[in-house]
Design a protein around this motif. Structure first.
Motif, short mmCIF file in Angstrom:
data_model
loop_
_atom_site.label_atom_id
_atom_site.label_comp_id
_atom_site.label_asym_id
_atom_site.label_seq_id
_atom_site.Cartn_x
_atom_site.Cartn_y
_atom_site.Cartn_z
N GLY A 97 40.17 43.49 20.36
CA GLY A 97 40.69 44.59 20.16
C GLY A 97 40.30 45.38 21.78
O GLY A 97 41.21 46.01 21.97
N ASP A 98 39.11 45.28 21.86
CA ASP A 98 38.73 45.50 23.09
C ASP A 98 39.02 45.56 24.60
O ASP A 98 39.25 46.53 25.32
N CYS A 99 39.96 44.16 24.25
CA CYS A 99 40.59 44.10 26.04
C CYS A 99 41.95 44.74 25.82
O CYS A 99 42.70 45.56 26.64
N ILE A 100 42.66 45.84 24.78
CA ILE A 100 43.61 46.59 24.30
C ILE A 100 43.63 47.69 25.11
O ILE A 100 44.44 48.57 25.82
N PRO A 101 42.90 48.53 24.89
CA PRO A 101 42.62 49.79 25.68
C PRO A 101 41.94 49.62 27.17
O PRO A 101 42.09 50.47 28.07
N ALA A 102 41.20 48.22 26.96
CA ALA A 102 40.61 48.21 29.45
C ALA A 102 42.07 48.10 29.65
O ALA A 102 41.44 48.28 31.04
N CYS A 103 43.08 47.33 29.29
CA CYS A 103 44.32 47.17 30.21
C CYS A 103 44.84 48.41 30.59
O CYS A 103 45.50 49.49 30.24
N PRO A 104 45.07 49.01 32.13
CA PRO A 104 45.42 50.01 32.92
C PRO A 104 47.27 49.80 32.72
O PRO A 104 47.56 50.88 32.56
N CYS B 159 43.19 42.37 37.86
CA CYS B 159 42.03 44.03 37.52
C CYS B 159 40.45 43.39 36.73
O CYS B 159 39.82 43.64 37.46
N ASP B 160 41.39 42.55 35.93
CA ASP B 160 39.40 41.72 35.05
C ASP B 160 38.88 43.33 34.66
O ASP B 160 38.04 42.52 34.21
N ALA B 161 39.88 43.81 33.86
CA ALA B 161 39.16 45.06 32.90
C ALA B 161 39.23 44.50 31.54
O ALA B 161 38.66 44.41 31.11
N CYS B 162 40.08 43.39 31.45
CA CYS B 162 40.03 43.26 29.94
C CYS B 162 39.05 42.21 30.10
O CYS B 162 38.51 42.29 28.79
N ALA B 163 39.11 40.93 30.75
CA ALA B 163 37.70 40.36 30.76
C ALA B 163 36.51 41.08 31.12
O ALA B 163 35.46 41.00 30.07
N ASP B 164 36.28 42.22 31.86
CA ASP B 164 34.94 42.56 31.79
C ASP B 164 34.71 43.25 30.30
O ASP B 164 33.53 43.70 30.10
N ALA B 165 35.85 44.13 29.42
CA ALA B 165 35.67 44.59 27.89
C ALA B 165 35.46 43.45 27.19
O ALA B 165 35.17 44.23 26.11
N CYS B 166 35.49 42.17 27.35
CA CYS B 166 35.39 41.35 26.20
C CYS B 166 34.29 40.83 26.37
O CYS B 166 33.46 40.79 27.35
N SER B 167 33.09 41.08 25.07
CA SER B 167 31.78 40.52 24.99
C SER B 167 31.47 38.91 24.44
O SER B 167 30.77 38.67 24.52
N GLU B 168 32.86 38.51 24.14
CA GLU B 168 33.15 36.52 23.41
C GLU B 168 33.35 36.20 24.89
O GLU B 168 34.04 36.58 25.92
N PRO B 169 33.11 35.12 24.54
CA PRO B 169 33.24 34.07 25.93
C PRO B 169 34.56 33.37 26.14
O PRO B 169 34.50 32.21 25.96
N VAL B 170 35.21 34.06 26.39
CA VAL B 170 36.52 33.41 25.74
C VAL B 170 37.44 33.79 27.58
O VAL B 170 38.78 33.40 27.86
N PHE B 171 36.79 34.31 28.67
CA PHE B 171 37.55 34.60 29.82
C PHE B 171 36.74 33.40 30.97
O PHE B 171 35.61 33.42 30.88
N ASP B 172 37.47 32.69 31.85
CA ASP B 172 36.60 32.13 33.39
C ASP B 172 37.37 32.38 34.10
O ASP B 172 38.35 32.19 35.03
N ARG B 173 36.80 33.50 34.75
CA ARG B 173 37.11 33.46 36.65
C ARG B 173 36.51 33.14 37.29
O ARG B 173 37.64 33.26 38.31
N SER B 174 36.73 31.68 36.49
CA SER B 174 35.64 31.29 38.10
C SER B 174 36.78 30.00 37.87
O SER B 174 36.92 30.05 39.36
N VAL B 175 38.01 29.70 38.00
CA VAL B 175 39.12 29.43 37.41
C VAL B 175 40.08 29.96 39.23
O VAL B 175 39.78 31.20 38.53
N THR B 176 40.80 29.12 39.84
CA THR B 176 41.54 30.54 40.69
C THR B 176 42.62 30.39 40.06
O THR B 176 43.28 31.83 40.55
#
Length: 175
Positions: free
Chosen positions: A49-56, A80-97
């Motif tokens: 749930g770390d991504c939930i409070p991170a979302c502005p 804004c990428d805040a959800c991805a920044d807050a996540c410590s697991e490898p679930v986000f791939d910001r390299s895709v367009t």
């Protein structure tokens, strides 16, 4: 968003209309939207749930099964990428367009398509992906440019009659 064919078989088409997954023999499958740039989210997310409070924008909520999902009824994604920044697991791939692959559609409840002047969705679209084209007889045609649409969800909450639907894209492999 994607120019790939959406549905290839008659079975998949009619199953989709009923909200069913054609591959599961008719069992209900939720049409949830995960946070942007989520990759193999259901398999890798620990539901911390770390991504939930991170979302502005406060559009991420705990869904069924305890995993985070997007609720466009609360607003739009600003990527804004805040959800991805807050996540410590490898679930986000910001390299895709593309942050995600979503199908955005307009139903027959649309005011503009029923002869009532309304441009709410087009006015709020930050990418100018929604075109409202006048037709004879006072009606208009609402078209969504898939090449411009980012799937941010701004149009969803702006629609006064809930005529906009946003769901995960149904893409199939070419055969």
């Amino acid at each position: 968003m994607s120019s790939a064919p959406k549905v290839a078989s008659r079975r998949a088409f009619f199953s989709g209309l009923r909200g069913l997954n054609a591959d599961t023999g008719g069992t209900q499958t939720p049409m949830v939207i995960r946070p942007p740039w989520a990759w193999q989210f259901d398999e890798s997310c620990t539901a911390c749930g770390d991504c939930i409070p991170a979302c502005p924008e406060n559009i991420i909520a705990i869904g069924k099964g305890g995993l985070p999902e997007i609720d466009f009824g609360k607003g739009e994604c600003t990527f804004c990428d805040a959800c991805a920044d807050a996540c410590s697991e490898p679930v986000f791939d910001r390299s895709v367009t593309a942050p995600w692959h979503l199908d955005v559609s307009v139903s027959s409840k649309c005011f503009a398509e029923n002869g009532v002047y309304c441009r709410s969705c087009g006015d709020v679209c930050p990418e100018s992906a929604i075109h409202i084209i006048p037709q004879l007889g006072g009606r208009a045609r609402v078209l969504i440019d898939d090449d411009l649409c980012t799937g941010c969800g701004a149009c969803f909450s702006a629609c006064p009659v809930d005529a906009i639907s946003i769901k995960p894209a149904t893409e199939i492999a070419h055969g």
